[in-house]
Design an enzyme around this catalytic site. Structure first.
Site, PDB file in Angstrom:
ATOM      1  N   ASP A 289       0.859  -1.180   0.000  1.00  7.38           N
ATOM      2  CA  ASP A 289       0.000   0.000   0.000  1.00  7.38           C
ATOM      3  C   ASP A 289       0.904   1.242   0.000  1.00  7.38           C
ATOM      4  O   ASP A 289       2.135   1.152   0.095  1.00  7.38           O
ATOM      5  CB  ASP A 289      -0.979  -0.031   1.181  1.00  7.38           C
ATOM      6  CG  ASP A 289      -2.226   0.808   0.899  1.00  7.38           C
ATOM      7  OD1 ASP A 289      -2.152   1.709   0.039  1.00  7.38           O
ATOM      8  OD2 ASP A 289      -3.263   0.595   1.537  1.00  7.38           O
ATOM      9  N   TRP A 290       0.272   2.377  -0.077  1.00  5.31           N
ATOM     10  CA  TRP A 290       0.960   3.676  -0.252  1.00  5.31           C
ATOM     11  C   TRP A 290       2.046   3.890   0.834  1.00  5.31           C
ATOM     12  O   TRP A 290       1.720   4.049   2.007  1.00  5.31           O
ATOM     13  CB  TRP A 290      -0.084   4.783  -0.179  1.00  5.31           C
ATOM     14  CG  TRP A 290       0.403   6.159  -0.497  1.00  5.31           C
ATOM     15  CD1 TRP A 290       1.092   6.989   0.327  1.00  5.31           C
ATOM     16  CD2 TRP A 290       0.229   6.867  -1.727  1.00  5.31           C
ATOM     17  NE1 TRP A 290       1.355   8.178  -0.306  1.00  5.31           N
ATOM     18  CE2 TRP A 290       0.834   8.131  -1.579  1.00  5.31           C
ATOM     19  CE3 TRP A 290      -0.374   6.576  -2.945  1.00  5.31           C
ATOM     20  CZ2 TRP A 290       0.841   9.086  -2.584  1.00  5.31           C
ATOM     21  CZ3 TRP A 290      -0.368   7.529  -3.957  1.00  5.31           C
ATOM     22  CH2 TRP A 290       0.237   8.757  -3.770  1.00  5.31           C
TER      23      TRP A 290
END
Ligand code: NOJ
Length: 743
Positions: A289-290
């Protein structure tokens, strides 16, 4: 003849399998060939998803406007990135892919969050789940796939498969609700829609199953918070939707931000390597994820970026989203023997495999005209309207709905006339290029005599005099309640689910005037609206219904469409009862709600100030007719359990009944849910019609996991064939040792 048909079918299946096997071998050959010509730096480039590339990148995630930074294109050609994030528009997409093909010779994955919206905005996923309609889920994803390509994006970070038991968690909006079966079926249908039967056909994109895994169980419903859970719960509740996604061929998987039993998912080799790859056989790519790789430092498990990169890569993350730990530090990690070259090569292989499967090498650029021709905006809007119709849930109706022809309606509240507020947490946020329908638009379009007066905003101003004047001049008051969509979704956990501001004052005022009140509740999560449910004559849960939402909801309110939606979450009496879910496990002191003990009796498992059960339970939703169940039966036949009932439409209008099957294992070695959904079927019934409904469930579905082993035990089960998770007649069936062995 029959035998001949069977033989032809078998031959066709064999040919398809051989073709598929050959294609697979070809992909693997091309992956190896490509890998063998890459420099070490280019390999690291493949492992990075870059977020920049545009001079105005800070301004928005929409990178389609304006020219790309020439330095960025140079870096693309040099093979510094395997992927970029943010929709870019077709011409920037093509510029990126040309630079890549002319340089390193490997096209990029260009990803964006097309969650419930590319150009057309559909209802949020939680609303879509309430439609319980696999065809609708698949058609919607398929329409979004083409629109995504036309926006310059070949990869979406959807579907979110997080089972969510806690309404405080804002991201409950992004998934299917509290039920693994519904979540998994919706996810698999969306994957089929996004990826098609051939991802490389130029009309489909890669999907991403996220957030792997258990993100929806964060303590306190607080986003990004830690999760601790037993292996049995992980395997029986949280993993099944991901297994279904892998079986549906999902191209990519994204681990969640949080720590699972102390180990962040972004480095959790038990989850990523042992289960996802080892047990499920996933051979696509994983993406963090980010900036989640860099966040391993904040988690306090990595000392620095180098440490974070080693932990994440060895843990099973192929591509790093946004942060740059891999590209900056993996060279020295290899030199120091902290990661092997094979681990890096395997990660690159996984990424290249997806790019080949997506057909990017053979068709790196997009044809804007062809895509524009493939999109029918009017058809997509009609689909969005159908979605909104089917996902709103009628929770209460004392006869105020459907609105009678010719009645004068006073429409109140800021949400009733706000097209922006129809959208939802992952909308395109672009209102300029299509018509967004508010509830006011929808009621007008359906011919209702409607007078709109704002009179109040959800959390601010309440003008009770305006409420009174509008109500007195009308026959029926329709008013919007709930919450703004900006308060749900990522980073939006809430500690208060009760209605805010002066909303109840408005409801009480209308009632004091003796006018029927139809409450339409908008929002991205279950809310605690006991007072409103008591006060209103009719209550519609409209969620965030998307750009054509007002039309769809009005269709149901006016009776142009029959109510269709059923809850896939439980509506709580009070925030303090969350997490709340129908499939709670049994206890040694089960509580019962009775007239004498409306909250349950002391020393049983309940609260002393609110019912521990749902105000409206999972599976619940009314129609405009009445449906009766009779002759419910259950029988064990070979490897299946057959549930059946006669379902009769005893009212005067059509019904679309959702027949549901729930089961409880009566005696097991670990505590089991009081009820678990095992199957459902939608049945169309004309007024007065009765149908015999049969739902077959494989015996293998009645197992559970103990000490890492999932098994079905012989013994007795309780079952219900029912319209929701709280009702129905109790049935019983027994699985013998032979039934269990024969499955
Ligand atoms: C963070 C979110 O958790 C994830 O769902 C999303 O796909 C990425 N950001 C990319 O925008």
């Amino acid at each position: 003849m029959k035998n001949m048909c069977a033989a032809v079918c078998a031959l066709a299946a064999l040919c398809a399998a051989v073709r598929c096997g050959a294609a697979q071998t070809d992909v693997e050959r091309r992956v190896e060939e490509t890998l063998s010509r890459l420099t070490f730096e280019q390999k690291l480039g493949q492992l990075w998803q870059f977020s920049g590339g545009h001079p105005s990148e800070a301004a928005s995630s929409d990178r389609s406007k304006g020219a790309l930074d020439p330095k960025f294109l140079e870096a693309v050609g040099a093979g510094r990135y395997g992927s970029v994030i943010g929709k870019r528009g077709v011409s920037n997409y093509n510029a990126i892919q040309r630079a890549a093909m002319e340089g390193v010779g490997i096209p990029l994955l260009i990803g964006h969050d097309m969650i419930h919206s590319a150009t057309t905005t559909y209802p949020i996923p939680l609303a879509m789940a309430c439609a319980w309609d696999e065809s609708l889920w698949e058609r919607t994803a398929s329409a979004m796939a083409v629109e995504s390509l036309a926006l310059g994006c070949n990869w979406t970070f959807t579907p979110m498969l997080d089972v969510a038991l806690d309404a405080r968690w804002g991201r409950i909006a992004e998934g299917g609700g509290c039920e693994p079966l519904v979540t998994g079926l919706m996810g698999a249908a969306m994957i089929r829609g996004f990826q098609g039967s051939d991802m490389a056909d130029g009309l489909h994109i890669a999907a991403c199953a996220k957030h792997y895994v258990s993100y929806g169980a964060s303590f306190g419903g607080r986003d990004y918070n830690a999760v601790e859970m037993s292996d049995s719960t992980l395997r029986d509740v949280y993993l099944p939707p991901f297994k279904m996604a892998v079986d549906a061929g999902v191209a990519t998987v994204m681990p969640a931000f949080h720590s699972f039993n102390g180990v962040p998912c972004s480095m959790n080799s038990y989850l990523l390597r042992d289960i996802l790859r080892g047990e499920f056989g996933f051979d696509g790519m994983t993406i963090s994820d980010w900036a989640a790789v860099r966040e391993l430092i904040r988690h306090g498990v990595a000392a620095d970026k180098a440490d974070a990169a080693v932990l994440a890569l060895n843990g099973g993350i192929d591509m790093e989203m946004v942060s740059d730990c891999y590209v900056e530090t993996l060279k020295s990690a290899v030199e120091r023997g902290r990661v092997t070259m094979k681990t890096i090569d395997d990660a690159v292989r996984n990424i290249l495999r997806v790019k080949f499967r997506l057909g990017l090498f053979d068709r790196p650029t997009l044809d804007a005209d062809a895509l524009a021709k493939a999109i029918d905006p009017a058809a997509n809007r009609a689909l969005a309207r159908e979605c909104a119709r089917k996902s709103c849930v009628l929770l209460k109706n004392d006869g105020a709905l459907p609105l009678k022809k010719g009645v004068k309606v006073a429409l109140l509240g800021d949400l009733s006339a706000s097209d922006w507020q129809m959208l939802g947490c992952w909308s395109t946020r672009d209102l300029s290029n299509f018509e967004n329908a508010t509830l006011l638009d929808g009621l007008k379009a359906d011919g209702v005599d409607v007078n709109y007066v704002e009179a109040y905003t959800l959390t601010g101003r309440v003008d009770l005099a305006a409420v009174e004047a509008a109500a007195l001049a009308a026959d029926v008051v329709v008013a919007a309640f709930g919450d703004y969509w900006e308060n749900s979704g990522e980073g939006n956990s809430s500690a208060i689910l009760e209605l805010k501001g002066g909303q109840m004052k408005v409801a009480e005022k209308v009632k004091s005037l003796g006018k029927p009140l139809v409450a339409v509740v908008f929002g991205g999560r279950p809310m605690a609206f006991l007072g409103l449910a008591k006060t209103a004559d009719a209550l519609v849960m409209a969620w965030n219904p998307g750009g054509c939402g007002g039309w769809g909801i009005a269709d149901v309110m006016t009776g142009l469409a029959e109510p269709w939606g059923r809850l896939t979450v439980d509506m709580p009496y009070a925030t303090g009862t969350c997490p709340l879910y129908y499939s709670r496990t049994t206890t040694g002191r089960p509580a019962a709600i009775t007239a004498e003990h409306p909250f349950g009796k002391r020393y049983t498992s309940c609260y002393n100030d609110a019912p521990f059960v749902a105000l409206y339970p999972f599976g619940y939703g009314l129609t405009y007719t009445s449906v009766k169940y009779s002759g419910e039966k259950v029988a064990v036949e070979g490897g299946e359990v057959v549930f059946s009932a006669d379902v009769a439409n005893t009212g005067a209008r059509e019904a679309n009944e959702l027949v549901q099957v729930y089961v409880r294992d009566e005696v097991a070695r670990i505590v089991r849910p009081r009820r678990e959904l095992k199957g459902f079927k939608r049945v169309a019934l004309r007024a007065g019609e009765t149908k015999h409904v049969e739902i077959r469930v494989p015996v293998s579905s009645f197992g559970y996991t103990l000490n890492g082993v999932r098994a079905v035990e012989p013994g007795w089960f309780t079952a219900w064939v029912a319209p929701d998770s709280d009702s129905g007649r109790r049935l019983r069936f027994e699985l013998s040792a032979a039934d269990v062995a024969s499955r």
